[in-house]
Design an enzyme around this catalytic site. Structure first.
Site, PDB file in Angstrom:
ATOM      1  N   GLU A 196      42.676  45.937  43.511  1.00  0.00           N
ATOM      2  CA  GLU A 196      42.452  47.385  43.485  1.00  0.00           C
ATOM      3  C   GLU A 196      43.003  48.082  44.733  1.00  0.00           C
ATOM      4  O   GLU A 196      42.626  49.204  45.050  1.00  0.00           O
ATOM      5  CB  GLU A 196      40.960  47.672  43.340  1.00  0.00           C
ATOM      6  CG  GLU A 196      40.364  47.177  42.041  1.00  0.00           C
ATOM      7  CD  GLU A 196      38.884  47.473  41.921  1.00  0.00           C
ATOM      8  OE1 GLU A 196      38.534  48.657  41.775  1.00  0.00           O
ATOM      9  OE2 GLU A 196      38.080  46.525  41.980  1.00  0.00           O
ATOM     10  N   SER A 243      37.513  48.212  38.066  1.00  0.00           N
ATOM     11  CA  SER A 243      38.662  48.929  37.491  1.00  0.00           C
ATOM     12  C   SER A 243      39.222  48.262  36.236  1.00  0.00           C
ATOM     13  O   SER A 243      40.396  48.369  35.936  1.00  0.00           O
ATOM     14  CB  SER A 243      39.786  49.086  38.531  1.00  0.00           C
ATOM     15  OG  SER A 243      39.391  49.987  39.530  1.00  0.00           O
ATOM     16  N   TYR A 293      43.169  55.897  35.499  1.00  0.00           N
ATOM     17  CA  TYR A 293      44.001  56.364  36.604  1.00  0.00           C
ATOM     18  C   TYR A 293      45.252  57.118  36.178  1.00  0.00           C
ATOM     19  O   TYR A 293      46.133  57.355  36.992  1.00  0.00           O
ATOM     20  CB  TYR A 293      44.368  55.173  37.494  1.00  0.00           C
ATOM     21  CG  TYR A 293      43.146  54.484  38.048  1.00  0.00           C
ATOM     22  CD1 TYR A 293      42.285  55.149  38.916  1.00  0.00           C
ATOM     23  CD2 TYR A 293      42.813  53.181  37.669  1.00  0.00           C
ATOM     24  CE1 TYR A 293      41.147  54.534  39.403  1.00  0.00           C
ATOM     25  CE2 TYR A 293      41.671  52.559  38.154  1.00  0.00           C
ATOM     26  CZ  TYR A 293      40.842  53.241  39.022  1.00  0.00           C
ATOM     27  OH  TYR A 293      39.703  52.635  39.504  1.00  0.00           O
ATOM     28  N   ARG A 331      27.845  54.375  41.804  1.00  0.00           N
ATOM     29  CA  ARG A 331      27.962  54.814  40.413  1.00  0.00           C
ATOM     30  C   ARG A 331      27.442  53.718  39.497  1.00  0.00           C
ATOM     31  O   ARG A 331      27.713  52.537  39.720  1.00  0.00           O
ATOM     32  CB  ARG A 331      29.419  55.121  40.077  1.00  0.00           C
ATOM     33  CG  ARG A 331      29.605  56.019  38.875  1.00  0.00           C
ATOM     34  CD  ARG A 331      31.062  56.178  38.507  1.00  0.00           C
ATOM     35  NE  ARG A 331      31.582  54.994  37.865  1.00  0.00           N
ATOM     36  CZ  ARG A 331      32.675  54.344  38.247  1.00  0.00           C
ATOM     37  NH1 ARG A 331      33.371  54.768  39.289  1.00  0.00           N
ATOM     38  NH2 ARG A 331      33.076  53.269  37.599  1.00  0.00           N
ATOM     39  N   ASP A 354      27.423  52.526  35.517  1.00  0.00           N
ATOM     40  CA  ASP A 354      28.076  52.724  34.227  1.00  0.00           C
ATOM     41  C   ASP A 354      27.203  52.185  33.104  1.00  0.00           C
ATOM     42  O   ASP A 354      26.644  51.079  33.212  1.00  0.00           O
ATOM     43  CB  ASP A 354      29.433  52.012  34.212  1.00  0.00           C
ATOM     44  CG  ASP A 354      30.410  52.594  35.218  1.00  0.00           C
ATOM     45  OD1 ASP A 354      30.208  53.757  35.626  1.00  0.00           O
ATOM     46  OD2 ASP A 354      31.363  51.892  35.608  1.00  0.00           O
ATOM     47  N   GLU A 411      27.315  48.068  34.552  1.00  0.00           N
ATOM     48  CA  GLU A 411      27.600  47.574  35.894  1.00  0.00           C
ATOM     49  C   GLU A 411      27.396  48.663  36.933  1.00  0.00           C
ATOM     50  O   GLU A 411      27.235  49.843  36.601  1.00  0.00           O
ATOM     51  CB  GLU A 411      29.030  47.040  35.986  1.00  0.00           C
ATOM     52  CG  GLU A 411      30.106  48.078  35.747  1.00  0.00           C
ATOM     53  CD  GLU A 411      31.501  47.468  35.767  1.00  0.00           C
ATOM     54  OE1 GLU A 411      31.716  46.476  35.037  1.00  0.00           O
ATOM     55  OE2 GLU A 411      32.360  47.978  36.499  1.00  0.00           O
ATOM     56  N   ASN A 413      28.926  50.230  40.687  1.00  0.00           N
ATOM     57  CA  ASN A 413      30.020  50.320  41.656  1.00  0.00           C
ATOM     58  C   ASN A 413      29.447  50.869  42.963  1.00  0.00           C
ATOM     59  O   ASN A 413      28.965  52.000  43.003  1.00  0.00           O
ATOM     60  CB  ASN A 413      31.110  51.264  41.157  1.00  0.00           C
ATOM     61  CG  ASN A 413      31.782  50.750  39.907  1.00  0.00           C
ATOM     62  OD1 ASN A 413      32.766  50.044  39.969  1.00  0.00           O
ATOM     63  ND2 ASN A 413      31.227  51.097  38.747  1.00  0.00           N
ATOM     64  N   GLY A 451      35.588  54.944  43.099  1.00  0.00           N
ATOM     65  CA  GLY A 451      36.809  55.669  43.414  1.00  0.00           C
ATOM     66  C   GLY A 451      36.544  57.073  43.920  1.00  0.00           C
ATOM     67  O   GLY A 451      35.582  57.724  43.523  1.00  0.00           O
TER      68      GLY A 451
END
Length: 348
Positions: free
Chosen positions: A34, A191, A257, A296, A298, A311, A313, A317
């Site tokens: 990443e 990602s 992205y 974050r 998800d 999951e 994070n 990002g």
């Protein structure tokens, strides 16, 4: 709680920090798959830090003592490919600048940045840094372990199976325990790198091999058909839910992205009681796994409106297409205010 009330509460909790007095190292790049996204996030944060009048120093740990000579060179992901290595990390942390700094802003995504390794070095050096600590980082990046923990707290998560690289894949057993369709993914990457959506039993071997390119462990997870949603966390607050509607079947790397490949609905159009419950579950999951400062969570909302945890994070990002800045913006927090709030929470 209304969006306006939440925004006011977050802003009022900000400390009156003397910005110009703080020296900040921005850690970006790194050696994970990443890396490019980390540099994109880092570029946006660097701009914000300068506009906020912090004294900023850039360090790419994957380059060791051979740091780029210019800002343009630093944020160019196509340079220095022959020099990037985790073996350079220790040299990077021995750079003179680390002896006189107030805070390290970590924006390294994935392994060797989001997994507790960098955090442990900074702890040993006695330096403050943004985000989650060593234990929380190592738990949250481990998809299997985080699912075990959130399930203990009564939060639904899709059925799954974990395999190590030395394990032999048994497709019939996966079919029996997880079912089809299912998701194969590296257990400790983000990602959607190494990610495969599998609908046929004969495709499992290729999906398993693809995930093993990026991790020694593969998570095989039951596919839940539904609405993809995400909850950003800032301090002890769950920000407005974002619904993610990718043009592909799943929210893959390209959709994440590439501009125009995903529609984002923020805040998501959901019943208020359901919103409150999803935000509660996201905050419980984040904190139970040791998440701190910002992150974050998800999830996927199935056709019966049951949320399923996917999951966490801990260093999400921070690009122009990223979800945490989008959620913050929906309650009136600009990108610069968000960056500053992360710093204030990390300095406390």
């Amino acid at each position: 709680m209304s969006l306006l009330t939440k925004s006011i509460r977050i802003l009022k909790s900000s400390s009156k920090m003397e910005r110009g007095n703080l020296k900040i190292i921005l850690l970006a790049g790194g050696s994970s798959p990443e890396r490019e996204i980390s540099l994109r996030s880092g570029k946006a944060i660097y701009k914000a830090l300068l506009e906020l009048n912090y004294e900023v120093f850039l360090v790419d740990p994957a380059l060791g003592k051979n740091q780029p000579k210019s800002i343009e060179e630093f944020f160019n992901p196509y340079l220095h490919k022959d020099f990037q290595s985790t073996k350079n990390y220790i040299e990077a942390f021995q750079l003179e600048i680390f002896k006189n700094v107030d805070l390290v802003f970590i924006i390294l995504h994935g392994k060797w940045g989001e997994d507790g390794t960098v955090q442990s070095i900074l702890d040993l050096m006695g330096l403050k840094y943004t985000g989650t600590g060593v234990l929380g980082s190592s738990i949250c990046i481990d998809k299997h372990l985080s699912k075990v923990i959130v399930k203990h707290f009564g939060i639904a998560t899709p059925e799954w199976k974990i395999l190590n690289k030395i394990d032999k894949l048994n497709p019939e057993k996966v079919l029996e325990e997880v079912g089809l369709p299912c998701i194969f993914k590296p257990n400790d990457q983000g990602s959607t790198i190494g990610f495969s959506f599998v609908e046929r039993i004969e495709d499992m071997k290729n999906a398993f091999d693809e995930a093993l390119k990026y991790s020694d462990q593969v998570l095989i997870e039951k596919y839940i058909k539904g609405r993809e949603i995400t909850v950003s966390i800032l301090g002890n607050e769950a920000l407005p839910i974002i619904e993610v509607k990718p043009k592909h079947k799943l929210y893959d790397y390209e959709c994440k992205y590439t501009k125009g490949m995903t529609e984002y609905i923020c805040p998501a159009i959901l019943d208020e009681n359901l919103v409150n419950e999803i935000q509660r579950q996201a905050l419980v999951a984040f904190q139970a796994c040791g998440g701190k400062i910002f992150g974050r969570v998800d999830l996927i909302l199935d056709e019966k409106n049951i949320p399923y945890f996917l999951e966490i994070n801990t260093i999400p990002g921070m690009t122009d297409l990223s979800l945490v800045p989008m959620a913050a913006k929906s309650i009136g927090l600009s990108f610069n205010q968000l960056v500053n709030k992360i710093i204030e929470l990390s300095i406390e």
